[in-house]
Write an enzyme that holds these catalytic residues in place. Structure first.
Site, PDB file in Angstrom:
ATOM      1  CD  GLN A   1      -2.797  -2.525   2.148  1.00  0.00           C
ATOM      2  OE1 GLN A   1      -2.104  -2.800   3.111  1.00  0.00           O
ATOM      3  NE2 GLN A   1      -2.547  -3.014   0.951  1.00  0.00           N
TER       4      GLN A   1
ATOM      5  CE  LYS B   1     -21.608  25.311 -26.345  1.00  0.00           C
ATOM      6  NZ  LYS B   1     -21.538  23.888 -26.651  1.00  0.00           N
TER       7      LYS B   1
ATOM      8  CB  SER C   1     -16.849  24.457 -28.318  1.00  0.00           C
ATOM      9  OG  SER C   1     -16.878  23.628 -29.457  1.00  0.00           O
TER      10      SER C   1
ATOM     11  CB  THR D   1     -41.956  25.395  -6.644  1.00  0.00           C
ATOM     12  OG1 THR D   1     -43.124  25.837  -7.332  1.00  0.00           O
ATOM     13  CG2 THR D   1     -41.724  26.327  -5.460  1.00  0.00           C
ATOM     14  CG  HIS D   2     -43.179  21.842  -9.237  1.00  0.00           C
ATOM     15  ND1 HIS D   2     -43.436  20.547  -8.850  1.00  0.00           N
ATOM     16  CD2 HIS D   2     -43.823  22.624  -8.337  1.00  0.00           C
ATOM     17  CE1 HIS D   2     -44.219  20.553  -7.784  1.00  0.00           C
ATOM     18  NE2 HIS D   2     -44.464  21.797  -7.442  1.00  0.00           N
TER      19      HIS D   2
ATOM     20  CG  ASN E   1      -3.646  -4.724  13.135  1.00  0.00           C
ATOM     21  OD1 ASN E   1      -3.078  -4.616  12.037  1.00  0.00           O
ATOM     22  ND2 ASN E   1      -4.016  -5.886  13.636  1.00  0.00           N
TER      23      ASN E   1
ATOM     24  CE  LYS F   1      -4.445   2.763   5.427  1.00  0.00           C
ATOM     25  NZ  LYS F   1      -5.397   1.640   5.325  1.00  0.00           N
TER      26      LYS F   1
ATOM     27  CD  GLU G   1     -20.814  21.608 -18.410  1.00  0.00           C
ATOM     28  OE1 GLU G   1     -21.658  21.136 -19.166  1.00  0.00           O
ATOM     29  OE2 GLU G   1     -19.750  22.126 -18.828  1.00  0.00           O
TER      30      GLU G   1
ATOM     31  CB  SER H   1      -0.925  -0.002   1.225  1.00  0.00           C
ATOM     32  OG  SER H   1      -0.182  -0.205   2.401  1.00  0.00           O
TER      33      SER H   1
ATOM     34  CE1 TYR I   1      -5.880  -3.391   9.210  1.00  0.00           C
ATOM     35  CE2 TYR I   1      -5.130  -5.622   8.731  1.00  0.00           C
ATOM     36  CZ  TYR I   1      -5.235  -4.281   8.377  1.00  0.00           C
ATOM     37  OH  TYR I   1      -4.690  -3.848   7.196  1.00  0.00           O
TER      38      TYR I   1
HETATM   39  N1  ARG Z   1      -1.070  -1.353   5.279  1.00  0.00           N
HETATM   40  C1  ARG Z   1      -1.959  -1.867   6.279  1.00  0.00           C
HETATM   41  C2  ARG Z   1      -3.317  -1.134   6.169  1.00  0.00           C
HETATM   42  O1  ARG Z   1      -3.368  -0.123   5.571  1.00  0.00           O
HETATM   43  C3  ARG Z   1      -1.380  -1.631   7.634  1.00  0.00           C
HETATM   44  C4  ARG Z   1      -1.911  -2.529   8.689  1.00  0.00           C
HETATM   45  C5  ARG Z   1      -1.482  -3.935   8.439  1.00  0.00           C
HETATM   46  N2  ARG Z   1      -1.840  -4.807   9.500  1.00  0.00           N
HETATM   47  C6  ARG Z   1      -1.806  -6.148   9.341  1.00  0.00           C
HETATM   48  N3  ARG Z   1      -2.175  -6.863  10.341  1.00  0.00           N
HETATM   49  N4  ARG Z   1      -1.470  -6.694   8.186  1.00  0.00           N
HETATM   50  O2  ARG Z   1      -4.312  -1.596   6.657  1.00  0.00           O
END
Ligand code: ARG
Length: 459
Positions: A322, A283, A277, A155-156, A110, A325, A290, A23, A317
């Protein structure tokens, strides 16, 4: 590359799986927070004599040096490190030697990743709140210049009653205020420390979770270690709050897109915020609103993604986390970019066509309610007055006339209570001005709202 966990295994990871598992390409975003989290943890280990104070200082100095190198652009976290947490640990060991191996005492990735993410998001929430306030100020300044500019209210999407344009803009300031309130609310739940929950069960090492929480500015700590490492509610709440911000920006965008059409002509785009355009020379396209309207879709998508990632996960966990993110990072970027773009559009991107706006409210039947209200003021029951005005409008439509074009005698044919002052009462300006109920579009009410927002936003 040998892994922190490689002694347990005989063979190395398949090269594709190594990439698949990693990651680092996106969680390197968390580098500063990861370093701060580790600094707080190392200090706590020293204070609690789990390592010596001297050792803790050397580790903290090493981590600060990594931070400096990173800020100077001399250190770039990258593959083949698995993630930012291992990356920093490896770098620390390279820098200060075996002592670096003591850093991970009494914690797990974790609780570490949960801490990093909360620290990062807490900062971003503050930045987004500031961007919303900037947009509120831009809207307020435009509203302040347009108290007496009239705009048809719909309205509408059918002409309903005329409005003060300031009133229309203030409605968005109110929506944005609720967005800010929601973010503050989310921030309170982001601002809780999972650090010290370790992998899932806590730790027998004599850590002090309050020391790290305090150093990192958390308001409280999670009470249950399983919940601490499994909770991503805060991420869902943040993206849900962001979805509403995007919804509000998207509605405003849609209105602006309508306003700048030839059909509406309520506003014109300045060159700062319009594009041409490739084919049609005449244009001038409203790309900015948009794009904002379009980008709303991806934030809604992130909300769906997060909910789906979490919904089937057994405690505690799971690597699925992962995947939390990128939706969070992209939501922050999208919302921040759209707020900035909308701010520029409101400040510098629109010319309000006041004449056209005025003409538009003079050429419709949006004063019909006022005709009925006039009769009500002369003691005619509203339902009866409503029916009378319906007949008057019908007559006007058949004769291609507006209400103001009728003669007094024609009005009196419908009800003899009409008098000469009716013409004055149905001018758009008076129609707007008379809606003086609290929160209404009457100029007095809108002035009060302007004053109250000025004292709130401009002090
Ligand atoms: N890169 C992992 C994540 O974003 C970090 C935590 C990993 N923990 C594990 N038990 N493999 O979740």
């Amino acid at each position: 590359m040998s892994k922190a966990w490689s002694n347990r295994f005989d063979k190395s990871l398949d090269p594709f799986i190594e990439q698949f598992n990693s990651s680092i390409n996106f969680d390197k975003n968390l580098i500063i927070e990861d370093l701060d989290c580790s600094i707080a943890h190392a200090r706590m280990l020293g204070i609690n004599q789990i390592i010596s104070v001297k050792e803790s200082e050397i580790i903290i100095n090493g981590l600060n040096e990594i931070k400096n190198e990173y800020l100077k652009g001399e250190f770039l976290p990258c593959f083949p490190s698995e993630d930012i947490h291992y990356c920093i640990e490896e770098k620390l060991i390279n820098l200060i030697g075996d002592l670096g191996k003591k850093l991970h005492t009494g914690r797990s990735r974790n609780d570490q990743v949960g801490t990093d993410l909360r620290l990062w998001l807490r900062k971003k929430i503050d930045e987004i709140i500031d961007l919303i306030i900037d947009l509120q100020k831009a809207l307020l300044s435009l509203a302040d210049k347009n108290l007496y500019t009239l705009i048809p209210g719909y309205t509408h999407l059918q002409r309903a009653q005329p409005l003060s344009f300031a009133h229309h803009l203030l409605a968005y300031i109110e929506m944005l205020q609720r967005d800010i309130d929601r973010l503050h609310d989310v921030r309170d739940r982001v601002n809780i420390s999972p650090l010290g929950a370790a992998a899932l069960a806590g730790t027998k090492i004599k850590i002090d979770r309050f020391v790290t929480a305090k150093e990192l500015g958390f308001k409280d700590i999670y009470k249950n270690s399983l919940d601490a490492v499994s909770d991503r509610d805060f991420a869902v709440e943040f993206v849900a709050a962001s979805s509403l911000i995007m919804t509000h920006l998207s509605r405003l965008s849609e209105e602006i897109i309508l306003w700048v059409t030839d059909e509406f002509s309520f506003a014109t785009l300045t060159d700062k915020c319009a594009t041409g355009s490739s084919l049609m020379p005449q244009k001038k396209n409203p790309d900015v609103p948009e794009l904002i309207r379009g980008k709303t879709g991806r934030v809604f998508g992130h909300l769906q993604a997060l909910l789906t990632i979490i919904k089937g996960l057994p405690l505690a966990y799971n690597k699925d986390f992962q995947e939390d993110k990128e939706p969070i990072f992209d939501t922050v970027k999208t919302v921040a970019d759209c707020l900035k773009a909308m701010n520029i559009l409101i400040k510098d991107g629109l010319i309000i066509e006041k004449e056209n706006l005025l003409r538009s409210v003079e050429e419709d039947f949006s004063n019909s309610t006022d005709l009925a209200d006039y009769l009500v003021s002369k003691n005619v029951p509203f339902r009866e007055a409503y029916q009378t005005v319906g007949s008057i409008v019908k007559l006007c439509l058949s004769r291609k006339k507006l209400l103001k074009d009728l003669s007094l005698a024609e009005f009196q044919n419908f009800n003899e209570k009409f008098e000469e002052d009716i013409f004055e009462k149905i001018t758009p300006r008076n129609v707007v001005d008379s809606r003086n109920s609290i929160g209404g579009t009457g100029f007095e009410q809108v002035s009060l709202q302007l004053t109250s927002w000025k004292s709130k936003l401009l002090n």
